[in-house]
Every structure is written in structure tokens, then in C-alpha cells.
Design an enzyme around this catalytic site. Sequence first.
Site, PDB file in Angstrom:
ATOM      1  N   LYS A  83       0.859  -1.186   0.000  1.00 23.66           N
ATOM      2  CA  LYS A  83       0.000   0.000   0.000  1.00 23.66           C
ATOM      3  C   LYS A  83       0.898   1.239   0.000  1.00 23.66           C
ATOM      4  O   LYS A  83       1.769   1.390   0.864  1.00 23.66           O
ATOM      5  CB  LYS A  83      -0.876  -0.050   1.256  1.00 23.66           C
ATOM      6  CG  LYS A  83      -2.192   0.679   1.130  1.00 23.66           C
ATOM      7  CD  LYS A  83      -3.045   0.366   2.358  1.00 23.66           C
ATOM      8  CE  LYS A  83      -4.325   1.157   2.375  1.00 23.66           C
ATOM      9  NZ  LYS A  83      -5.044   0.993   3.647  1.00 23.66           N
TER      10      LYS A  83
HETATM   11  O1  G3P Z   1      -7.586   1.970   5.527  1.00 22.47           O
HETATM   12  C1  G3P Z   1      -7.929   3.048   4.748  1.00 22.47           C
HETATM   13  C2  G3P Z   1      -9.259   3.667   5.084  1.00 22.47           C
HETATM   14  O2  G3P Z   1     -10.272   2.713   4.904  1.00 22.47           O
HETATM   15  C3  G3P Z   1      -9.308   4.383   6.414  1.00 22.47           C
HETATM   16  O3  G3P Z   1     -10.607   4.652   6.820  1.00 22.47           O
HETATM   17  O4  G3P Z   1     -12.125   5.188   8.666  1.00 22.47           O
HETATM   18  O5  G3P Z   1      -9.720   5.876   8.852  1.00 22.47           O
HETATM   19  O6  G3P Z   1     -11.243   7.047   7.267  1.00 22.47           O
HETATM   20  P1  G3P Z   1     -10.927   5.751   7.960  1.00 22.47           P
END
Ligand code: G3P
Length: 214
Positions: A83
Site C-alpha cells: 500500500k
Molecule cells: O484503511 C484506509 C481507510 O479505509 C481508512 O478509513 O475510517 O480511517 O477514514 P478511515
Amino acid sequence: MKFFIDTADVGEIRKAHAMGVLDGVTTNPSLVAKTGRRFVDVLKEIVTIVDGPISAEVTALDAAGMIDQGRNLAKIHENIVVKIPMTLAGLEATKALSGSGIKVNMTLIFSASQGLLAAKAGATYASPFIGRLDDISNEGMPVIADLVTIYGNYGYPTQVLAASIRHPMHIVQAAKVGAHVATMPFKVIEQLVHHPLTDVGLDKFLADWKKVPQ
Ligand code: G3P
């Protein structure tokens, strides 16, 4: 549509895997930090639970550092997807890693133009963060829809991975516009299952069943 779980908590991953709907896992540095465990230990455990793509994020900011970290992460298991953040250095690293056969998930994507660049660099997945866009009063779902259209227009093999999912309707909307993958917290996977009419209906069936001569 593929379902990934967005967590580094192996307990949650085991539970989601047991539900039979899990295709892969995404992690990020914040999620790994919550576990209090070494990243490599977490990854080595996850690959024993889920036989599918497991995204592991680099933390270097320069292309050479990203490539080096990415190669080391990819050596852990064949299912590891590196990633990489959407930056100039990230594009360079994505091009290099993809060119050497390592799968890349470009992350921290917030616009269709960034997603187009991810495809051009050879990313296997592009991850628009729809919840974080919604959080700042900027609709996230159109980015998913635009990228599905753009990738289709040119035949890019890059898959649109709807990330930063906040609730079940994000999944339904992402599915309607053709997102290839959605990665979601365990809580959202659970929320997808529940419907009050299912609970009421089941209670009624079981109550009526007691009246049936056994
Ligand atoms: O892992 C990437 C993404 O899904 C993070 O989500 O909830 O931290 O905005 P969030």
C-alpha cells in the site's frame, strides 16, 4: 463485489472470515498502532487466516525507501499487496514495484485525477477514501463512480477499492456504481447483516413452530 476488512485486529479478521464473505484485508499504520503488536507479526498471522489480498502500507516518504519497504513486505507472503500513498514519490514507487510484479494498492486517494494517475502507474487497486470526503462535506461516492467509468473507458485493469467506509449504505452505493472492492470495518460487516424485520420474522416463526405437534 469483493469484500475486504479494514483492520489489523486478527480477532475481527477471524470472525469476519468465519462469516464466509471475506475476500481480503486492508491495514494502515493507524490500524496497526491500535494492536500494540509488531507489524510483521500481525501480517504473518493475517496471511494464515485469509487466503486473499492483504494490503500492507509503507511508511517511507521517498521513492527509494518505499520501493525497499515494499519489496520487503512483499517477501513476507505472496498475498501481500503493498500500500503506497498518492504522492509523486508514491507514483514512482508504484510504477517500479508494479513493473517488477508486485501488486500495489494506491491509498489516500481523494479525487478522480489521483485515481487516474494510480491506474497509469500500474496500481492493482486504487483506494478513494469516501468517508473522509463525506466528513468534510464533500461527497465521496462520485469519486468511486468516476473512476469506475474512467477505468472502463480505457480498459485499465486497476480495481476501484472503496475505502474509509462508514456505514452499510456506503457499501450499497459503491456496489451500485460498480466498485470492484469495498474495504470496511468489522462493525459495518455486522451492520450489513441486520434488519429488524428479519428479527421480528424469525421470532414469529419460532413462536408459531411451538404450536406445531412434534
Ligand atoms: O484503511 C484506509 C481507510 O479505509 C481508512 O478509513 O475510517 O480511517 O477514514 P478511515
